[in-house]
Scaffold this motif. Structure first.
Motif, PDB file in Angstrom:
ATOM      1  N   LEU A 136     -52.383 -87.782  60.445  1.00 49.57           N
ATOM      2  CA  LEU A 136     -52.257 -86.450  61.038  1.00 49.57           C
ATOM      3  C   LEU A 136     -51.942 -86.568  62.531  1.00 49.57           C
ATOM      4  O   LEU A 136     -51.072 -85.868  63.057  1.00 49.57           O
ATOM      5  CB  LEU A 136     -53.553 -85.659  60.849  1.00 49.57           C
ATOM      6  CG  LEU A 136     -53.910 -85.266  59.418  1.00 49.57           C
ATOM      7  CD1 LEU A 136     -55.327 -84.704  59.369  1.00 49.57           C
ATOM      8  CD2 LEU A 136     -52.920 -84.260  58.858  1.00 49.57           C
ATOM      9  N   TYR A 137     -52.652 -87.453  63.193  1.00 52.88           N
ATOM     10  CA  TYR A 137     -52.488 -87.642  64.642  1.00 52.88           C
ATOM     11  C   TYR A 137     -51.065 -88.054  64.991  1.00 52.88           C
ATOM     12  O   TYR A 137     -50.502 -87.606  65.998  1.00 52.88           O
ATOM     13  CB  TYR A 137     -53.483 -88.701  65.118  1.00 52.88           C
ATOM     14  CG  TYR A 137     -53.513 -88.919  66.615  1.00 52.88           C
ATOM     15  CD1 TYR A 137     -54.275 -88.090  67.439  1.00 52.88           C
ATOM     16  CD2 TYR A 137     -52.782 -89.950  67.196  1.00 52.88           C
ATOM     17  CE1 TYR A 137     -54.309 -88.285  68.807  1.00 52.88           C
ATOM     18  CE2 TYR A 137     -52.807 -90.152  68.568  1.00 52.88           C
ATOM     19  CZ  TYR A 137     -53.572 -89.319  69.374  1.00 52.88           C
ATOM     20  OH  TYR A 137     -53.604 -89.521  70.727  1.00 52.88           O
ATOM     21  N   ALA A 138     -50.478 -88.896  64.153  1.00 52.77           N
ATOM     22  CA  ALA A 138     -49.127 -89.384  64.415  1.00 52.77           C
ATOM     23  C   ALA A 138     -48.049 -88.380  64.031  1.00 52.77           C
ATOM     24  O   ALA A 138     -47.010 -88.283  64.699  1.00 52.77           O
ATOM     25  CB  ALA A 138     -48.903 -90.697  63.660  1.00 52.77           C
ATOM     26  N   VAL A 139     -48.285 -87.629  62.969  1.00 55.52           N
ATOM     27  CA  VAL A 139     -47.239 -86.769  62.406  1.00 55.52           C
ATOM     28  C   VAL A 139     -47.221 -85.367  62.997  1.00 55.52           C
ATOM     29  O   VAL A 139     -46.148 -84.779  63.193  1.00 55.52           O
ATOM     30  CB  VAL A 139     -47.401 -86.709  60.872  1.00 55.52           C
ATOM     31  CG1 VAL A 139     -46.614 -85.558  60.271  1.00 55.52           C
ATOM     32  CG2 VAL A 139     -46.973 -88.029  60.248  1.00 55.52           C
ATOM     33  N   LEU A 140     -48.374 -84.808  63.297  1.00 55.66           N
ATOM     34  CA  LEU A 140     -48.423 -83.414  63.738  1.00 55.66           C
ATOM     35  C   LEU A 140     -47.562 -83.117  64.973  1.00 55.66           C
ATOM     36  O   LEU A 140     -46.875 -82.077  65.001  1.00 55.66           O
ATOM     37  CB  LEU A 140     -49.873 -82.988  63.982  1.00 55.66           C
ATOM     38  CG  LEU A 140     -50.653 -82.639  62.711  1.00 55.66           C
ATOM     39  CD1 LEU A 140     -52.146 -82.545  62.999  1.00 55.66           C
ATOM     40  CD2 LEU A 140     -50.145 -81.334  62.105  1.00 55.66           C
ATOM     41  N   VAL A 199     -39.900 -85.507  60.326  1.00 50.56           N
ATOM     42  CA  VAL A 199     -40.936 -85.726  59.317  1.00 50.56           C
ATOM     43  C   VAL A 199     -41.261 -84.341  58.771  1.00 50.56           C
ATOM     44  O   VAL A 199     -41.870 -83.522  59.448  1.00 50.56           O
ATOM     45  CB  VAL A 199     -42.199 -86.387  59.892  1.00 50.56           C
ATOM     46  CG1 VAL A 199     -43.277 -86.454  58.816  1.00 50.56           C
ATOM     47  CG2 VAL A 199     -41.892 -87.790  60.414  1.00 50.56           C
ATOM     48  N   ASP A 200     -40.797 -84.077  57.555  1.00 48.10           N
ATOM     49  CA  ASP A 200     -40.947 -82.735  56.980  1.00 48.10           C
ATOM     50  C   ASP A 200     -42.194 -82.596  56.127  1.00 48.10           C
ATOM     51  O   ASP A 200     -42.784 -81.513  56.054  1.00 48.10           O
ATOM     52  CB  ASP A 200     -39.722 -82.409  56.120  1.00 48.10           C
ATOM     53  CG  ASP A 200     -38.429 -82.449  56.911  1.00 48.10           C
ATOM     54  OD1 ASP A 200     -38.311 -81.675  57.887  1.00 48.10           O
ATOM     55  OD2 ASP A 200     -37.543 -83.257  56.577  1.00 48.10           O
ATOM     56  N   ILE A 201     -42.583 -83.679  55.453  1.00 51.14           N
ATOM     57  CA  ILE A 201     -43.694 -83.630  54.503  1.00 51.14           C
ATOM     58  C   ILE A 201     -44.566 -84.870  54.693  1.00 51.14           C
ATOM     59  O   ILE A 201     -44.061 -85.978  54.844  1.00 51.14           O
ATOM     60  CB  ILE A 201     -43.187 -83.602  53.047  1.00 51.14           C
ATOM     61  CG1 ILE A 201     -42.330 -82.352  52.803  1.00 51.14           C
ATOM     62  CG2 ILE A 201     -44.349 -83.654  52.062  1.00 51.14           C
ATOM     63  CD1 ILE A 201     -41.584 -82.382  51.467  1.00 51.14           C
ATOM     64  N   LEU A 202     -45.871 -84.670  54.693  1.00 53.93           N
ATOM     65  CA  LEU A 202     -46.830 -85.780  54.702  1.00 53.93           C
ATOM     66  C   LEU A 202     -47.783 -85.608  53.533  1.00 53.93           C
ATOM     67  O   LEU A 202     -48.435 -84.565  53.403  1.00 53.93           O
ATOM     68  CB  LEU A 202     -47.621 -85.803  56.006  1.00 53.93           C
ATOM     69  CG  LEU A 202     -48.842 -86.741  56.051  1.00 53.93           C
ATOM     70  CD1 LEU A 202     -48.420 -88.205  55.901  1.00 53.93           C
ATOM     71  CD2 LEU A 202     -49.635 -86.527  57.338  1.00 53.93           C
ATOM     72  N   VAL A 246     -44.641 -94.462  61.941  1.00 53.14           N
ATOM     73  CA  VAL A 246     -44.159 -93.079  61.998  1.00 53.14           C
ATOM     74  C   VAL A 246     -43.047 -92.949  63.038  1.00 53.14           C
ATOM     75  O   VAL A 246     -42.045 -92.256  62.803  1.00 53.14           O
ATOM     76  CB  VAL A 246     -45.316 -92.108  62.304  1.00 53.14           C
ATOM     77  CG1 VAL A 246     -44.779 -90.706  62.621  1.00 53.14           C
ATOM     78  CG2 VAL A 246     -46.279 -92.034  61.121  1.00 53.14           C
ATOM     79  N   ASP A 247     -43.183 -93.629  64.157  1.00 52.14           N
ATOM     80  CA  ASP A 247     -42.128 -93.591  65.178  1.00 52.14           C
ATOM     81  C   ASP A 247     -40.829 -94.190  64.648  1.00 52.14           C
ATOM     82  O   ASP A 247     -39.736 -93.673  64.916  1.00 52.14           O
ATOM     83  CB  ASP A 247     -42.577 -94.342  66.430  1.00 52.14           C
ATOM     84  CG  ASP A 247     -43.593 -93.560  67.254  1.00 52.14           C
ATOM     85  OD1 ASP A 247     -43.747 -92.347  66.997  1.00 52.14           O
ATOM     86  OD2 ASP A 247     -44.235 -94.159  68.137  1.00 52.14           O
ATOM     87  N   LEU A 304     -44.785 -84.327  65.757  1.00 47.01           N
ATOM     88  CA  LEU A 304     -43.396 -84.277  65.303  1.00 47.01           C
ATOM     89  C   LEU A 304     -43.143 -83.024  64.474  1.00 47.01           C
ATOM     90  O   LEU A 304     -42.086 -82.388  64.600  1.00 47.01           O
ATOM     91  CB  LEU A 304     -43.074 -85.532  64.490  1.00 47.01           C
ATOM     92  CG  LEU A 304     -43.348 -86.863  65.196  1.00 47.01           C
ATOM     93  CD1 LEU A 304     -43.055 -88.031  64.264  1.00 47.01           C
ATOM     94  CD2 LEU A 304     -42.541 -86.970  66.477  1.00 47.01           C
ATOM     95  N   MET A 305     -44.091 -82.673  63.641  1.00 51.24           N
ATOM     96  CA  MET A 305     -43.940 -81.467  62.827  1.00 51.24           C
ATOM     97  C   MET A 305     -43.949 -80.199  63.676  1.00 51.24           C
ATOM     98  O   MET A 305     -43.326 -79.194  63.308  1.00 51.24           O
ATOM     99  CB  MET A 305     -45.058 -81.386  61.783  1.00 51.24           C
ATOM    100  CG  MET A 305     -44.881 -82.301  60.602  1.00 51.24           C
ATOM    101  SD  MET A 305     -46.084 -81.922  59.300  1.00 51.24           S
ATOM    102  CE  MET A 305     -45.471 -82.973  57.972  1.00 51.24           C
ATOM    103  N   ARG A 306     -44.631 -80.242  64.809  1.00 47.33           N
ATOM    104  CA  ARG A 306     -44.702 -79.049  65.660  1.00 47.33           C
ATOM    105  C   ARG A 306     -43.335 -78.663  66.211  1.00 47.33           C
ATOM    106  O   ARG A 306     -43.124 -77.527  66.637  1.00 47.33           O
ATOM    107  CB  ARG A 306     -45.674 -79.284  66.812  1.00 47.33           C
ATOM    108  CG  ARG A 306     -47.127 -79.376  66.378  1.00 47.33           C
ATOM    109  CD  ARG A 306     -48.050 -79.543  67.572  1.00 47.33           C
ATOM    110  NE  ARG A 306     -48.113 -78.321  68.346  1.00 47.33           N
ATOM    111  CZ  ARG A 306     -48.746 -78.214  69.516  1.00 47.33           C
ATOM    112  NH1 ARG A 306     -49.324 -79.281  70.041  1.00 47.33           N
ATOM    113  NH2 ARG A 306     -48.777 -77.069  70.159  1.00 47.33           N
ATOM    114  N   LEU A 307     -42.387 -79.577  66.162  1.00 42.74           N
ATOM    115  CA  LEU A 307     -41.050 -79.302  66.680  1.00 42.74           C
ATOM    116  C   LEU A 307     -40.282 -78.319  65.807  1.00 42.74           C
ATOM    117  O   LEU A 307     -39.480 -77.522  66.309  1.00 42.74           O
ATOM    118  CB  LEU A 307     -40.265 -80.610  66.806  1.00 42.74           C
ATOM    119  CG  LEU A 307     -40.857 -81.666  67.744  1.00 42.74           C
ATOM    120  CD1 LEU A 307     -40.056 -82.963  67.667  1.00 42.74           C
ATOM    121  CD2 LEU A 307     -40.912 -81.145  69.170  1.00 42.74           C
TER     122      LEU A 307
END
Length: 257
Positions: free
Chosen positions: A122-126, A84-87, A74-75, A128-131
């Motif tokens: 979820l742990y890795a992406v959230l 990261v817009d969509i997971l 993910v990094d 980034l999505m919070r930005l």
């Protein structure tokens, strides 16, 4: 409508079955598709098809059950594409067996892939999505809503996916992150063909028809049909939808009584 142009979409298990259908459809709608899969051959083949059609995709070998592996991939994706817009948490495994016939190692394997794998992503992406917000779609199953014979571990794992979906939807409302899940009935994928060949050699067609008829609509779903619903849920047209589980099951849950 349903335009995903330049959206960075991560799809786990995108090398075959429903995940492949999602990857191909998202790419056609303009997304930059990142396929995360253990199957390097399958994932690379899907990416090659997407590129040959003039769209954009990349393959990343990744074991969703290993948090460090997921975080690293993910990094890399974030550093390369800037978002990261969509997971789409699609990766998962099946298991057949009742509670007293499910070995501990089999139960652990299903949970670590189907539950911890979703958590790891979820742990890795959230963060980034919070930005700037984002959309998550998890793969549940009708097994999370009704009792399916001989599917103890699998049903347990998919019920957990629904629970995680609701939790994430609630916790990240203020961060402009939507989270839903879909619950397919039986879908005709390579897994089904392999299962029938292994379990019912010589009776594949007969058993295929029998399994198809367990759904009131009289057939199995197609991966492309599931992908269509996931596309809608991940699009701006579904901006008012979060915290929901969508059965797509040929009437299995409501009409199979």
């Amino acid at each position: 409508m349903l335009d995903l142009t330049n959206k960075i979409a991560l799809i786990t298990g995108g090398g075959s079955g429903i995940g492949k259908a999602v990857a191909l459809l998202f790419a056609k709608q303009g997304a930059i598709v990142c396929i995360l899969d253990m199957d390097e051959s399958g994932g690379s083949t899907v990416v090659a098809q997407i590129i040959s059609e003039g769209n954009h995709a990349a393959f990343f070998k990744c074991n969703v059950a290993t948090q460090a592996d997921v975080k690293k991939v993910v990094d890399v994706i974030y550093n390369e594409f800037g978002a990261v817009d969509i997971l789409v948490n699609n990766a998962g495994i099946a298991h057949i067996g009742r509670a007293d016939a499910t070995a501990e190692e089999d139960f652990d394997k299903v949970i670590v892939v189907n539950v911890k794998g979703v958590y790891n992503c979820l742990y890795a992406v959230l963060p980034l999505m919070r930005l700037k917000g984002g959309v998550i779609c998890n793969m549940a199953s009708v097994a999370s809503s009704v009792g399916l014979a001989d599917r103890f571990a699998y049903s347990t794992s998919k019920a957990a996916v629904v629970g995680m979906t609701l939790s994430v939807a609630k916790d990240y409302l203020q961060d402009k992150i939507r989270c839903n899940c879909v619950s397919p009935g039986r879908v005709h994928t390579p897994f089904v063909d392999g299962y029938l060949a292994k379990t019912y050699p010589g009776q594949e067609q007969e058993m295929f028809e029998k399994l198809s008829k367990t759904q009131p609509i009289g057939r199995m779903g197609q991966p492309e049909e599931i992908a269509g619903l996931i596309l809608y849920l991940c699009s701006d047209e579904a901006a008012f939808i979060t915290g929901s589980d969508y059965p797509i099951d040929g009437g299995f849950i409501k009409l199979n009584t």
